[in-house]
Motif scaffolding. Structure first.
Motif, mmCIF file in Angstrom:
data_model
loop_
_atom_site.group_PDB
_atom_site.id
_atom_site.type_symbol
_atom_site.label_atom_id
_atom_site.label_comp_id
_atom_site.label_asym_id
_atom_site.label_seq_id
_atom_site.Cartn_x
_atom_site.Cartn_y
_atom_site.Cartn_z
ATOM 1 N N ILE A 1 0.819 -1.220 0.000
ATOM 2 C CA ILE A 1 0.000 0.000 0.000
ATOM 3 C C ILE A 1 0.849 1.265 0.000
ATOM 4 O O ILE A 1 0.301 2.364 -0.087
ATOM 5 C CB ILE A 1 -0.969 0.023 1.209
ATOM 6 C CG1 ILE A 1 -0.202 0.032 2.528
ATOM 7 C CG2 ILE A 1 -1.928 -1.146 1.155
ATOM 8 C CD1 ILE A 1 -1.091 0.173 3.752
ATOM 9 N N GLU A 2 2.174 1.100 0.079
ATOM 10 C CA GLU A 2 3.075 2.254 0.068
ATOM 11 C C GLU A 2 3.194 2.817 -1.345
ATOM 12 O O GLU A 2 3.204 2.077 -2.332
ATOM 13 C CB GLU A 2 4.470 1.822 0.551
ATOM 14 C CG GLU A 2 5.470 2.958 0.698
ATOM 15 C CD GLU A 2 5.300 3.707 2.003
ATOM 16 O OE1 GLU A 2 4.722 4.813 1.953
ATOM 17 O OE2 GLU A 2 5.740 3.212 3.049
ATOM 18 N N ALA A 3 3.280 4.141 -1.467
ATOM 19 C CA ALA A 3 3.521 4.762 -2.768
ATOM 20 C C ALA A 3 4.913 4.381 -3.255
ATOM 21 O O ALA A 3 5.858 4.309 -2.454
ATOM 22 C CB ALA A 3 3.399 6.281 -2.649
ATOM 23 N N PRO A 4 5.090 4.115 -4.559
ATOM 24 C CA PRO A 4 6.394 3.709 -5.098
ATOM 25 C C PRO A 4 7.490 4.718 -4.759
ATOM 26 O O PRO A 4 7.328 5.919 -4.959
ATOM 27 C CB PRO A 4 6.138 3.653 -6.614
ATOM 28 C CG PRO A 4 4.679 3.409 -6.743
ATOM 29 C CD PRO A 4 4.042 4.146 -5.604
ATOM 30 N N GLY A 5 8.612 4.202 -4.244
ATOM 31 C CA GLY A 5 9.746 5.058 -3.917
ATOM 32 C C GLY A 5 9.624 5.805 -2.613
ATOM 33 O O GLY A 5 10.495 6.613 -2.277
ATOM 34 N N LYS A 6 8.575 5.557 -1.851
ATOM 35 C CA LYS A 6 8.358 6.240 -0.568
ATOM 36 C C LYS A 6 8.559 5.265 0.589
ATOM 37 O O LYS A 6 8.533 4.041 0.420
ATOM 38 C CB LYS A 6 6.946 6.828 -0.513
ATOM 39 C CG LYS A 6 6.605 7.781 -1.659
ATOM 40 C CD LYS A 6 7.348 9.085 -1.533
ATOM 41 C CE LYS A 6 6.884 10.074 -2.604
ATOM 42 N NZ LYS A 6 7.558 11.372 -2.506
ATOM 43 N N MET B 1 5.933 2.928 6.007
ATOM 44 C CA MET B 1 6.798 1.954 6.662
ATOM 45 C C MET B 1 7.417 2.545 7.921
ATOM 46 O O MET B 1 7.510 1.886 8.969
ATOM 47 C CB MET B 1 7.889 1.493 5.695
ATOM 48 C CG MET B 1 8.695 0.303 6.193
ATOM 49 S SD MET B 1 7.733 -1.225 6.311
ATOM 50 C CE MET B 1 7.581 -1.671 4.577
ATOM 51 N N ASN B 2 7.847 3.803 7.859
ATOM 52 C CA ASN B 2 8.395 4.462 9.041
ATOM 53 C C ASN B 2 7.335 4.634 10.116
ATOM 54 O O ASN B 2 7.613 4.460 11.311
ATOM 55 C CB ASN B 2 8.968 5.833 8.653
ATOM 56 C CG ASN B 2 10.377 5.743 8.126
ATOM 57 O OD1 ASN B 2 11.320 5.543 8.881
ATOM 58 N ND2 ASN B 2 10.528 5.889 6.825
ATOM 59 N N LEU B 3 6.124 4.974 9.698
ATOM 60 C CA LEU B 3 5.042 5.167 10.661
ATOM 61 C C LEU B 3 4.721 3.870 11.389
ATOM 62 O O LEU B 3 4.583 3.844 12.626
ATOM 63 C CB LEU B 3 3.801 5.687 9.941
ATOM 64 C CG LEU B 3 2.585 6.013 10.812
ATOM 65 C CD1 LEU B 3 2.913 7.128 11.794
ATOM 66 C CD2 LEU B 3 1.390 6.394 9.946
ATOM 67 N N VAL B 4 4.630 2.776 10.638
ATOM 68 C CA VAL B 4 4.317 1.477 11.247
ATOM 69 C C VAL B 4 5.426 1.043 12.199
ATOM 70 O O VAL B 4 5.166 0.598 13.321
ATOM 71 C CB VAL B 4 4.086 0.421 10.146
ATOM 72 C CG1 VAL B 4 4.044 -0.984 10.748
ATOM 73 C CG2 VAL B 4 2.789 0.701 9.401
ATOM 74 N N HIS B 5 6.677 1.197 11.776
ATOM 75 C CA HIS B 5 7.788 0.733 12.607
ATOM 76 C C HIS B 5 8.073 1.661 13.783
ATOM 77 O O HIS B 5 8.811 1.276 14.699
ATOM 78 C CB HIS B 5 9.035 0.540 11.752
ATOM 79 C CG HIS B 5 9.036 -0.751 10.984
ATOM 80 N ND1 HIS B 5 9.461 -1.942 11.530
ATOM 81 C CD2 HIS B 5 8.617 -1.043 9.729
ATOM 82 C CE1 HIS B 5 9.326 -2.909 10.642
ATOM 83 N NE2 HIS B 5 8.815 -2.395 9.533
ATOM 84 N N SER B 6 7.505 2.852 13.777
ATOM 85 C CA SER B 6 7.642 3.713 14.951
ATOM 86 C C SER B 6 6.896 3.115 16.148
ATOM 87 O O SER B 6 7.257 3.371 17.302
ATOM 88 C CB SER B 6 7.122 5.117 14.651
ATOM 89 O OG SER B 6 5.727 5.107 14.396
ATOM 90 N N ALA B 7 5.860 2.299 15.856
ATOM 91 C CA ALA B 7 5.130 1.642 16.945
ATOM 92 C C ALA B 7 6.042 0.705 17.731
ATOM 93 O O ALA B 7 5.905 0.548 18.948
ATOM 94 C CB ALA B 7 3.940 0.873 16.378
#
Length: 314
Positions: free
Chosen positions: A49-54, A58-64
């Protein structure tokens, strides 16, 4: 994801229920299998679901992940203060796994992985696992996870032994390290709009190498704490960035690629504590942290070779 949550819940809920060491080791293995499955499926879902090249999602999820790492030391202190059995924590976490299981079952229709993410046969899998880029990304995570988790495990002891701090101050440094990781991931997720993932990976790798070296060589307890915090910020982007690069470059075999790279991190966590213990016992804790500094240097080498591969493709 459902199978992983079931194994994780069983492993957490049953751990410590039996007196047998062998039984608890088996339960712990079940817990690890569940956590591995949850990690890989989560990463694959976010990549899809991530925009290509962004790498913002992923950073938001792993901040949890970092939130839990910051809160845990404080919760441990409160449990000791309230004289609560450690088993209560495991039972509560098992209940939370059950809640996540129900939520995942209800939300299963929201996501349907594309067929292009599969690997059709064994020959394609072998070709994928021999890909130079994937091997370099695996090496990056191998050294990164080994260094990050190792530093987190030893940083409290480091401040007590090297800087003669109190045990409570040393425990606080664990949270300081992970607070740096948290701020880095949230900051990139909210503020970074670019798509230069590989350059970002190299810059953050070099930053973690620089600040970890300054933290270890610093004689001041306050400067050392600041540099460990900045080391955490340097570490913050590496794992999410690598996963996003995999999503960008490996449209086919996405799950297998993410699984391989995630596993390389697990292998690092298994191997490096033994090396760290042996080095520290023979030469002291500072030398042990210099070993982690070497791991970050090797991580930088892998990240630099990744950007060289990208330049060659262009």
């Amino acid at each position: 994801m459902l199978v992983g949550l079931i194994l994780q819940g069983l492993g957490i809920g049953l751990f410590g229920c039996f007196d047998s060491l062998a039984a608890n080791l088996i339960i712990f293995i079940v817990l690890g299998l569940g956590q591995g499955a949850v990690e890989v499926t989560t990463n694959v879902s976010v990549v899809n679901i991530e925009a290509p090249g962004k790498s913002r999602l992923m950073n938001l999820v792993h901040s949890a992940f970092t939130v839990g790492a910051m809160i845990a030391p404080f919760l441990a202190g409160f449990l000791v203060w309230w004289d609560v059995s450690w088993r209560v924590v495991y039972i509560v976490m098992a209940f939370l796994c059950l809640c996540m299981l129900v939520w995942t079952w209800q939300a299963r229709w929201l996501h349907d992985a594309s067929e292009s993410s599969s690997v059709s046969n064994e020959a394609n899998k072998r070709k994928l696992f021999c890909d130079p880029l994937l091997l370099l990304l695996s090496g990056t995570i191998f050294f990164y996870v080994g260094a990050e988790i190792g530093i987190s495990n030893w940083i409290a002891e480091y401040f007590v032994e090297i800087h003669q701090s109190s045990a409570s101050f040393g425990a606080l440094m664990v949270s300081v390290l992970w607070f740096g990781v948290f701020l880095g991931r949230i900051g990139i997720s909210v503020g970074y709009r670019g798509n230069q993932l590989v350059k970002l990976l190299v810059i953050c790798s070099l930053a973690s190498f620089l600040f970890l070296g300054l933290a270890v060589w610093s004689v001041s307890i306050w400067w050392s704490g600041l540099f460990f915090f900045l080391t955490g910020m340097g570490f913050s982007i590496i794992y999410p960035c690598v996963m996003s690069i995999i999503g960008l470059k490996f449209k086919k075999g996405q799950s297998a690629a993410i699984g391989l790279v995630s596993t390389s991190g697990g292998v690092g966590v298994c191997i490096f504590p033994f090396v760290m213990s042996a080095v520290s016992e023979q030469s002291g804790l500072i030398t042990g942290f210099l070993f982690y500094w070497i791991l970050t240097a090797l991580m930088c080498v892998c990240a630099w070779l990744v950007i060289m591969l990208f330049k060659r493709e262009v």
